[in-house]
Write a protein that holds these residues in place. Structure first.
Motif, PDB file in Angstrom:
ATOM      1  N   ALA A  28       0.840  -1.208   0.000  1.00  0.00           N
ATOM      2  CA  ALA A  28       0.000   0.000   0.000  1.00  0.00           C
ATOM      3  C   ALA A  28       0.870   1.251   0.000  1.00  0.00           C
ATOM      4  CB  ALA A  28      -0.938  -0.006   1.208  1.00  0.00           C
ATOM      5  N   LEU A  29       1.951   1.239   0.779  1.00  0.00           N
ATOM      6  CA  LEU A  29       2.853   2.396   0.816  1.00  0.00           C
ATOM      7  C   LEU A  29       3.538   2.607  -0.527  1.00  0.00           C
ATOM      8  CD1 LEU A  29       4.485   1.741   4.284  1.00  0.00           C
ATOM      9  CD2 LEU A  29       2.788   3.499   3.726  1.00  0.00           C
ATOM     10  N   ARG A  30       3.894   1.518  -1.180  1.00  0.00           N
ATOM     11  CA  ARG A  30       4.539   1.621  -2.496  1.00  0.00           C
ATOM     12  C   ARG A  30       3.567   2.204  -3.524  1.00  0.00           C
ATOM     13  NH1 ARG A  30       9.456   2.041  -2.832  1.00  0.00           N
ATOM     14  NH2 ARG A  30       9.487   1.057  -4.841  1.00  0.00           N
ATOM     15  N   VAL A  31       2.329   1.750  -3.510  1.00  0.00           N
ATOM     16  CA  VAL A  31       1.332   2.247  -4.458  1.00  0.00           C
ATOM     17  C   VAL A  31       1.038   3.720  -4.189  1.00  0.00           C
ATOM     18  CG1 VAL A  31      -1.076   2.045  -5.197  1.00  0.00           C
ATOM     19  CG2 VAL A  31       0.317  -0.006  -4.938  1.00  0.00           C
ATOM     20  N   ALA A  32       0.917   4.098  -2.915  1.00  0.00           N
ATOM     21  CA  ALA A  32       0.652   5.501  -2.570  1.00  0.00           C
ATOM     22  C   ALA A  32       1.881   6.381  -2.814  1.00  0.00           C
ATOM     23  CB  ALA A  32       0.215   5.611  -1.111  1.00  0.00           C
ATOM     24  N   ASP A  33       3.041   5.761  -3.012  1.00  0.00           N
ATOM     25  CA  ASP A  33       4.306   6.443  -3.294  1.00  0.00           C
ATOM     26  C   ASP A  33       4.707   7.411  -2.178  1.00  0.00           C
ATOM     27  OD1 ASP A  33       6.638   6.899  -4.658  1.00  0.00           O
ATOM     28  OD2 ASP A  33       5.754   8.292  -6.105  1.00  0.00           O
ATOM     29  N   CYS A  34       4.589   6.953  -0.939  1.00  0.00           N
ATOM     30  CA  CYS A  34       4.988   7.768   0.217  1.00  0.00           C
ATOM     31  C   CYS A  34       6.472   8.120   0.165  1.00  0.00           C
ATOM     32  CB  CYS A  34       4.675   7.036   1.514  1.00  0.00           C
ATOM     33  SG  CYS A  34       2.923   6.637   1.713  1.00  0.00           S
ATOM     34  N   ALA A  35       7.283   7.227  -0.428  1.00  0.00           N
ATOM     35  CA  ALA A  35       8.725   7.459  -0.505  1.00  0.00           C
ATOM     36  C   ALA A  35       9.069   8.699  -1.331  1.00  0.00           C
ATOM     37  CB  ALA A  35       9.416   6.235  -1.090  1.00  0.00           C
ATOM     38  N   ARG A  36       8.181   9.094  -2.218  1.00  0.00           N
ATOM     39  CA  ARG A  36       8.428  10.268  -3.050  1.00  0.00           C
ATOM     40  C   ARG A  36       8.759  11.482  -2.189  1.00  0.00           C
ATOM     41  NH1 ARG A  36       3.431  11.043  -5.554  1.00  0.00           N
ATOM     42  NH2 ARG A  36       2.886  12.348  -3.808  1.00  0.00           N
ATOM     43  N   CYS A  37       8.051  11.653  -1.080  1.00  0.00           N
ATOM     44  CA  CYS A  37       8.286  12.800  -0.199  1.00  0.00           C
ATOM     45  C   CYS A  37       9.013  12.432   1.084  1.00  0.00           C
ATOM     46  CB  CYS A  37       6.964  13.470   0.175  1.00  0.00           C
ATOM     47  SG  CYS A  37       6.098  14.174  -1.235  1.00  0.00           S
ATOM     48  N   HIS A  38       8.781  11.199   1.570  1.00  0.00           N
ATOM     49  CA  HIS A  38       9.330  10.805   2.871  1.00  0.00           C
ATOM     50  C   HIS A  38      10.640  10.044   2.759  1.00  0.00           C
ATOM     51  CE1 HIS A  38       5.866  12.176   5.184  1.00  0.00           C
ATOM     52  NE2 HIS A  38       5.113  11.712   4.199  1.00  0.00           N
ATOM     53  N   GLY A  39      11.146   9.821   1.555  1.00  0.00           N
ATOM     54  CA  GLY A  39      12.415   9.127   1.351  1.00  0.00           C
ATOM     55  C   GLY A  39      12.237   7.628   1.214  1.00  0.00           C
ATOM     56  N   LYS A  40      13.208   6.998   0.572  1.00  0.00           N
ATOM     57  CA  LYS A  40      13.081   5.572   0.255  1.00  0.00           C
ATOM     58  C   LYS A  40      12.973   4.687   1.490  1.00  0.00           C
ATOM     59  CE  LYS A  40      17.931   4.274  -0.330  1.00  0.00           C
ATOM     60  NZ  LYS A  40      17.984   3.096   0.528  1.00  0.00           N
ATOM     61  N   ASP A  41      13.539   5.123   2.608  1.00  0.00           N
ATOM     62  CA  ASP A  41      13.429   4.367   3.866  1.00  0.00           C
ATOM     63  C   ASP A  41      12.419   5.003   4.810  1.00  0.00           C
ATOM     64  OD1 ASP A  41      15.308   2.446   3.104  1.00  0.00           O
ATOM     65  OD2 ASP A  41      16.967   3.686   3.800  1.00  0.00           O
ATOM     66  N   TYR A  42      11.672   5.996   4.314  1.00  0.00           N
ATOM     67  CA  TYR A  42      10.645   6.709   5.079  1.00  0.00           C
ATOM     68  C   TYR A  42      11.230   7.450   6.281  1.00  0.00           C
ATOM     69  CZ  TYR A  42       7.937   3.571   2.200  1.00  0.00           C
ATOM     70  OH  TYR A  42       7.428   2.868   1.127  1.00  0.00           O
ATOM     71  N   GLU A  43      12.522   7.790   6.198  1.00  0.00           N
ATOM     72  CA  GLU A  43      13.204   8.491   7.284  1.00  0.00           C
ATOM     73  C   GLU A  43      13.253   9.997   7.045  1.00  0.00           C
ATOM     74  OE1 GLU A  43      14.258   7.449  10.125  1.00  0.00           O
ATOM     75  OE2 GLU A  43      14.525   5.290   9.957  1.00  0.00           O
ATOM     76  N   GLY A  44      12.574  10.464   6.019  1.00  0.00           N
ATOM     77  CA  GLY A  44      12.508  11.893   5.739  1.00  0.00           C
ATOM     78  C   GLY A  44      13.251  12.265   4.476  1.00  0.00           C
ATOM     79  N   LEU A  45      12.707  13.238   3.778  1.00  0.00           N
ATOM     80  CA  LEU A  45      13.320  13.779   2.564  1.00  0.00           C
ATOM     81  C   LEU A  45      12.761  15.188   2.454  1.00  0.00           C
ATOM     82  CD1 LEU A  45      15.173  13.018   0.155  1.00  0.00           C
ATOM     83  CD2 LEU A  45      13.123  12.338  -1.084  1.00  0.00           C
ATOM     84  N   ALA A  46      11.848  15.438   1.544  1.00  0.00           N
ATOM     85  CA  ALA A  46      11.166  16.738   1.478  1.00  0.00           C
ATOM     86  C   ALA A  46      10.141  16.843   2.602  1.00  0.00           C
ATOM     87  CB  ALA A  46      10.479  16.903   0.124  1.00  0.00           C
ATOM     88  N   ALA A  47       9.647  15.707   3.061  1.00  0.00           N
ATOM     89  CA  ALA A  47       8.688  15.638   4.171  1.00  0.00           C
ATOM     90  C   ALA A  47       9.369  14.914   5.340  1.00  0.00           C
ATOM     91  CB  ALA A  47       7.441  14.890   3.727  1.00  0.00           C
ATOM     92  N   PRO A  48       8.845  15.078   6.548  1.00  0.00           N
ATOM     93  CA  PRO A  48       9.467  14.458   7.725  1.00  0.00           C
ATOM     94  C   PRO A  48       9.453  12.931   7.701  1.00  0.00           C
ATOM     95  CG  PRO A  48       7.803  16.084   8.374  1.00  0.00           C
ATOM     96  CD  PRO A  48       7.691  15.896   6.895  1.00  0.00           C
ATOM     97  N   SER A  49      10.208  12.360   8.610  1.00  0.00           N
ATOM     98  CA  SER A  49      10.301  10.917   8.776  1.00  0.00           C
ATOM     99  C   SER A  49       8.984  10.340   9.288  1.00  0.00           C
ATOM    100  CB  SER A  49      11.412  10.584   9.770  1.00  0.00           C
ATOM    101  OG  SER A  49      11.369   9.232  10.142  1.00  0.00           O
ATOM    102  N   ILE A  50       8.454   9.351   8.569  1.00  0.00           N
ATOM    103  CA  ILE A  50       7.267   8.645   9.059  1.00  0.00           C
ATOM    104  C   ILE A  50       7.670   7.748  10.225  1.00  0.00           C
ATOM    105  CG2 ILE A  50       5.351   7.116   8.493  1.00  0.00           C
ATOM    106  CD1 ILE A  50       5.720   7.881   5.552  1.00  0.00           C
ATOM    107  N   VAL A  51       8.870   7.192  10.161  1.00  0.00           N
ATOM    108  CA  VAL A  51       9.368   6.335  11.237  1.00  0.00           C
ATOM    109  C   VAL A  51       9.468   7.137  12.535  1.00  0.00           C
ATOM    110  CG1 VAL A  51      11.298   4.898  12.014  1.00  0.00           C
ATOM    111  CG2 VAL A  51      10.596   4.850   9.604  1.00  0.00           C
ATOM    112  N   GLY A  52      10.045   8.332  12.454  1.00  0.00           N
ATOM    113  CA  GLY A  52      10.154   9.198  13.633  1.00  0.00           C
ATOM    114  C   GLY A  52       8.791   9.608  14.164  1.00  0.00           C
ATOM    115  N   PHE A  53       7.865   9.853  13.264  1.00  0.00           N
ATOM    116  CA  PHE A  53       6.510  10.223  13.674  1.00  0.00           C
ATOM    117  C   PHE A  53       5.861   9.062  14.432  1.00  0.00           C
ATOM    118  CE2 PHE A  53       1.958  11.123  12.894  1.00  0.00           C
ATOM    119  CZ  PHE A  53       1.908  12.424  13.373  1.00  0.00           C
ATOM    120  N   ALA A  54       6.028   7.845  13.921  1.00  0.00           N
ATOM    121  CA  ALA A  54       5.464   6.663  14.591  1.00  0.00           C
ATOM    122  C   ALA A  54       6.103   6.465  15.962  1.00  0.00           C
ATOM    123  CB  ALA A  54       5.663   5.420  13.729  1.00  0.00           C
TER     124      ALA A  54
END
Length: 112
Positions: A28-54
């Motif tokens: 689901a995360l791949r289809v929604a393309d969360c990595a586009r903003c949150h980075g390939k490891d979801y640790e942050g890029l243009a948008a904050p880290s989803i891992v840190g948020f969790a």
């Protein structure tokens, strides 16, 4: 069937269910393309880290952030998106696992 065999069967089934829900969340995360903003490891890029948020937010706050988004900041709302809504608990478990270290950043669920 012995108690040990029943226990082992239960553990095996629980592990399969966990692996499947994690794989569903990851897809689901791949289809929604969360990595586009949150980075390939979801640790942050243009948008904050989803891992840190969790790591710092309650389950309820985490789920609300995904479903309601923050459109003024560029985070889309996923409420009404069946793919995300149907896997929201698994998505939370995936990021909670990433946050507590039980799921490695390099893990690709469903391909172990």
């Amino acid at each position: 069937m012995t108690r040990v065999a029943v226990c082992m069967l239960g553990v095996s089934l629980a592990a399969r269910v966990h692996a499947q829900t994690t794989a569903d969340a990851w897809r689901a995360l791949r289809v929604a393309d969360c990595a586009r903003c949150h980075g390939k490891d979801y640790e942050g890029l243009a948008a904050p880290s989803i891992v840190g948020f969790a790591r710092t937010q309650s389950r309820e706050r985490f789920i609300a952030a995904i479903l309601d988004g923050n459109p003024p900041m560029g985070m889309p709302a996923y409420r009404g998106n069946a793919l995300i809504e149907n896997h929201i608990d698994a998505i939370h478990r995936y990021f909670a696992g990433r946050a507590d270290g039980s799921i490695a950043a390099s893990a690709t669920p469903g391909r172990e």
